[in-house]
Scaffold this motif. Sequence first.
Motif, PDB file in Angstrom:
ATOM      1  N   GLY A 262      42.758  34.457  44.801  1.00 30.09           N
ATOM      2  CA  GLY A 262      42.463  35.360  46.103  1.00 30.09           C
ATOM      3  C   GLY A 262      41.409  35.871  46.029  1.00 30.09           C
ATOM      4  O   GLY A 262      40.478  35.969  45.153  1.00 30.09           O
ATOM      5  N   ASN A 263      41.046  36.564  47.133  1.00 28.32           N
ATOM      6  CA  ASN A 263      39.618  37.292  47.353  1.00 28.32           C
ATOM      7  C   ASN A 263      39.576  38.214  46.574  1.00 28.32           C
ATOM      8  O   ASN A 263      40.295  38.994  46.088  1.00 28.32           O
ATOM      9  CB  ASN A 263      39.806  37.899  48.970  1.00 28.32           C
ATOM     10  N   GLY A 264      38.177  38.355  46.123  1.00 28.11           N
ATOM     11  CA  GLY A 264      37.491  39.477  45.273  1.00 28.11           C
ATOM     12  C   GLY A 264      37.899  39.384  43.733  1.00 28.11           C
ATOM     13  O   GLY A 264      37.755  40.264  43.237  1.00 28.11           O
ATOM     14  N   THR A 265      38.430  38.392  43.445  1.00 28.54           N
ATOM     15  CA  THR A 265      38.888  38.023  41.949  1.00 28.54           C
ATOM     16  C   THR A 265      37.515  37.618  41.274  1.00 28.54           C
ATOM     17  O   THR A 265      36.786  36.787  41.725  1.00 28.54           O
ATOM     18  CB  THR A 265      40.002  37.023  41.623  1.00 28.54           C
ATOM     19  N   VAL A 266      37.514  38.197  39.983  1.00 30.83           N
ATOM     20  CA  VAL A 266      36.335  37.810  39.066  1.00 30.83           C
ATOM     21  C   VAL A 266      36.917  37.113  37.893  1.00 30.83           C
ATOM     22  O   VAL A 266      37.707  37.852  37.072  1.00 30.83           O
ATOM     23  CB  VAL A 266      35.558  39.102  38.794  1.00 30.83           C
ATOM     24  N   ILE A 267      36.527  35.983  37.410  1.00 36.36           N
ATOM     25  CA  ILE A 267      37.086  35.427  36.387  1.00 36.36           C
ATOM     26  C   ILE A 267      35.889  34.923  35.396  1.00 36.36           C
ATOM     27  O   ILE A 267      34.715  34.392  35.858  1.00 36.36           O
ATOM     28  CB  ILE A 267      37.909  33.992  36.376  1.00 36.36           C
ATOM     29  N   GLU A 268      35.811  35.328  34.357  1.00 40.34           N
ATOM     30  CA  GLU A 268      34.728  35.092  32.943  1.00 40.34           C
ATOM     31  C   GLU A 268      35.107  34.501  31.792  1.00 40.34           C
ATOM     32  O   GLU A 268      36.249  35.029  31.613  1.00 40.34           O
ATOM     33  CB  GLU A 268      34.059  36.609  32.785  1.00 40.34           C
TER      34      GLU A 268
ATOM     35  N   GLN B 216      46.201  36.405  42.314  1.00 43.86           N
ATOM     36  CA  GLN B 216      45.988  36.836  43.626  1.00 43.86           C
ATOM     37  C   GLN B 216      44.612  37.687  43.745  1.00 43.86           C
ATOM     38  O   GLN B 216      43.794  37.239  43.111  1.00 43.86           O
ATOM     39  CB  GLN B 216      47.300  37.893  44.034  1.00 43.86           C
ATOM     40  N   THR B 217      44.721  38.650  44.622  1.00 48.05           N
ATOM     41  CA  THR B 217      43.469  39.352  44.964  1.00 48.05           C
ATOM     42  C   THR B 217      42.847  40.259  43.893  1.00 48.05           C
ATOM     43  O   THR B 217      43.701  41.065  43.269  1.00 48.05           O
ATOM     44  CB  THR B 217      43.474  39.976  46.363  1.00 48.05           C
ATOM     45  N   ASN B 218      41.549  40.710  44.077  1.00 43.30           N
ATOM     46  CA  ASN B 218      40.786  41.754  43.278  1.00 43.30           C
ATOM     47  C   ASN B 218      41.304  41.984  41.872  1.00 43.30           C
ATOM     48  O   ASN B 218      41.543  43.210  41.509  1.00 43.30           O
ATOM     49  CB  ASN B 218      41.177  43.133  44.143  1.00 43.30           C
ATOM     50  N   THR B 219      41.412  40.742  41.263  1.00 45.37           N
ATOM     51  CA  THR B 219      41.936  40.921  39.906  1.00 45.37           C
ATOM     52  C   THR B 219      40.756  40.359  38.971  1.00 45.37           C
ATOM     53  O   THR B 219      39.803  39.750  39.571  1.00 45.37           O
ATOM     54  CB  THR B 219      42.969  39.774  39.774  1.00 45.37           C
ATOM     55  N   SER B 220      40.649  40.924  37.829  1.00 41.44           N
ATOM     56  CA  SER B 220      39.548  40.564  36.674  1.00 41.44           C
ATOM     57  C   SER B 220      40.080  40.050  35.418  1.00 41.44           C
ATOM     58  O   SER B 220      41.034  40.545  35.000  1.00 41.44           O
ATOM     59  CB  SER B 220      38.818  41.852  36.277  1.00 41.44           C
ATOM     60  N   ILE B 221      39.674  38.841  35.058  1.00 49.19           N
ATOM     61  CA  ILE B 221      39.979  38.104  34.072  1.00 49.19           C
ATOM     62  C   ILE B 221      38.937  37.640  33.181  1.00 49.19           C
ATOM     63  O   ILE B 221      38.018  37.123  33.685  1.00 49.19           O
ATOM     64  CB  ILE B 221      41.029  36.636  34.624  1.00 49.19           C
ATOM     65  N   LYS B 222      39.066  38.060  32.013  1.00 47.51           N
ATOM     66  CA  LYS B 222      38.194  37.627  30.960  1.00 47.51           C
ATOM     67  C   LYS B 222      38.707  37.033  29.834  1.00 47.51           C
ATOM     68  O   LYS B 222      39.892  37.256  29.374  1.00 47.51           O
ATOM     69  CB  LYS B 222      37.392  38.769  30.408  1.00 47.51           C
ATOM     70  N   ASN B 223      37.985  35.787  28.987  1.00 45.69           N
ATOM     71  CA  ASN B 223      38.330  35.165  28.057  1.00 45.69           C
ATOM     72  C   ASN B 223      39.739  34.548  27.878  1.00 45.69           C
ATOM     73  O   ASN B 223      40.312  34.990  27.091  1.00 45.69           O
ATOM     74  CB  ASN B 223      38.306  36.303  26.694  1.00 45.69           C
ATOM     75  N   ALA B 224      39.983  33.971  28.893  1.00 46.99           N
ATOM     76  CA  ALA B 224      41.381  33.429  29.213  1.00 46.99           C
ATOM     77  C   ALA B 224      41.604  32.133  29.247  1.00 46.99           C
ATOM     78  O   ALA B 224      40.513  31.247  29.472  1.00 46.99           O
ATOM     79  CB  ALA B 224      42.248  33.955  30.344  1.00 46.99           C
ATOM     80  N   ASN B 225      42.472  31.500  28.639  1.00 46.97           N
ATOM     81  CA  ASN B 225      43.055  30.001  28.642  1.00 46.97           C
ATOM     82  C   ASN B 225      44.243  29.932  29.338  1.00 46.97           C
ATOM     83  O   ASN B 225      45.273  29.909  28.724  1.00 46.97           O
ATOM     84  CB  ASN B 225      42.905  29.427  27.197  1.00 46.97           C
ATOM     85  N   LEU B 226      44.330  29.727  30.636  1.00 46.64           N
ATOM     86  CA  LEU B 226      45.648  29.989  31.302  1.00 46.64           C
ATOM     87  C   LEU B 226      45.974  28.564  31.722  1.00 46.64           C
ATOM     88  O   LEU B 226      45.208  27.927  32.354  1.00 46.64           O
ATOM     89  CB  LEU B 226      45.243  31.188  32.704  1.00 46.64           C
ATOM     90  N   ASP B 227      47.277  28.386  31.826  1.00 49.66           N
ATOM     91  CA  ASP B 227      48.137  27.102  32.178  1.00 49.66           C
ATOM     92  C   ASP B 227      49.413  27.674  32.477  1.00 49.66           C
ATOM     93  O   ASP B 227      50.209  28.395  31.967  1.00 49.66           O
ATOM     94  CB  ASP B 227      47.964  26.107  31.025  1.00 49.66           C
TER      95      ASP B 227
END
Length: 339
Positions: A286-292, A302-313
């Motif tokens: 979703g809009n405005g999300t940052v993934i690093e 979804q929107t405006n979420t921050s995710i770091k150091n993840a391995n998602l499935d």
Amino acid sequence: MKIIVPMAGRGSRLRPHSLTVPKPLIPVAGQPIVHRLVKDIAKVLKQPIDEVAFVLGDPAWFGDDVVKSLEALAKGLGAKASIYRQDKPLGTGHAIMCAKPSLSGPAVIAYADTLIRAEFDLDTEADSVIWTKQVENPEAYGVVKLNNNNEIVELVEKPETFVSDQAVIGIYYFKDVAVLKNKLQEVLDENVMNGGEYQINDGIKRMMADGKVFKIGTVDEWMDCGNKEITVLTNGKMLNFLQSDGEEQLVASSVKLENSNIIEPCFVGENVVLKNTTVGPHVSIGNGTVIENSTVKNSLIQTNTSIKNANLDNAMIGNNVKYNGNFTSISIGDYSVLE
């Protein structure tokens, strides 16, 4: 033609994601479930839509933002929006009757918890068309019983012996929905309840008893959004269809990539930032999300979420979440912080 959409339920099986957003408004492949459903029904109908009537729950839950979203959906189809309220969860038939002023003329009734892909010619001369999907395990569904003319003569819930492999998906066409309205009014007046609720099937069965002709309209795909696992799967299927259609821009031009790549098909919204990250396939962001510093596939974020150091499935993450960790298959609701 009208479309009537009962959508007052809270979607408890999709919690925690439906704790803050009504389930029909949760985005799948970049658009709320109910938006995609109504648009896909309109494509099948291939005729002008005059009105879309939505039956909502408590205004404290289905508030002004929801109403505005639905009004915009109807306007986009060239139709007017009518908003009704179901104050008590008294069943599918009761929900329809909450939209009583709109129950006249040709109409499609669609419950807003599934998505479809369909391409068939609707038989507008039939008294009713019940939309179905061929399934491998009909004993797990409500199915239709057909006569030699391929007309529906009975609805059977979870048959122990084979009746047919055509499962009812919760979408119905009525040449004159006022006929159903009158039968459901009888059901309410006589207090006929099943499982403590007034059901649409009891109105339909009375129409059949009067000799009304019911036919089937078989959809190609029927995708559920009942819980997290199946919603993530549905998101992936829908992205495949959208990529094949080529009608929607799935990756916004404002997406910022820093040493990152996107493996299609994916939906990536406005002003998303990806840093040292691989996304896809089958991911919606979703809009405005940052993934690093992450790898994400087969997931809904979804929107405006921050995710770091993840391995998602097989993950589903809500709005305004902060997540920093190494879990893989997760389900995190709105406004959660895991750091």
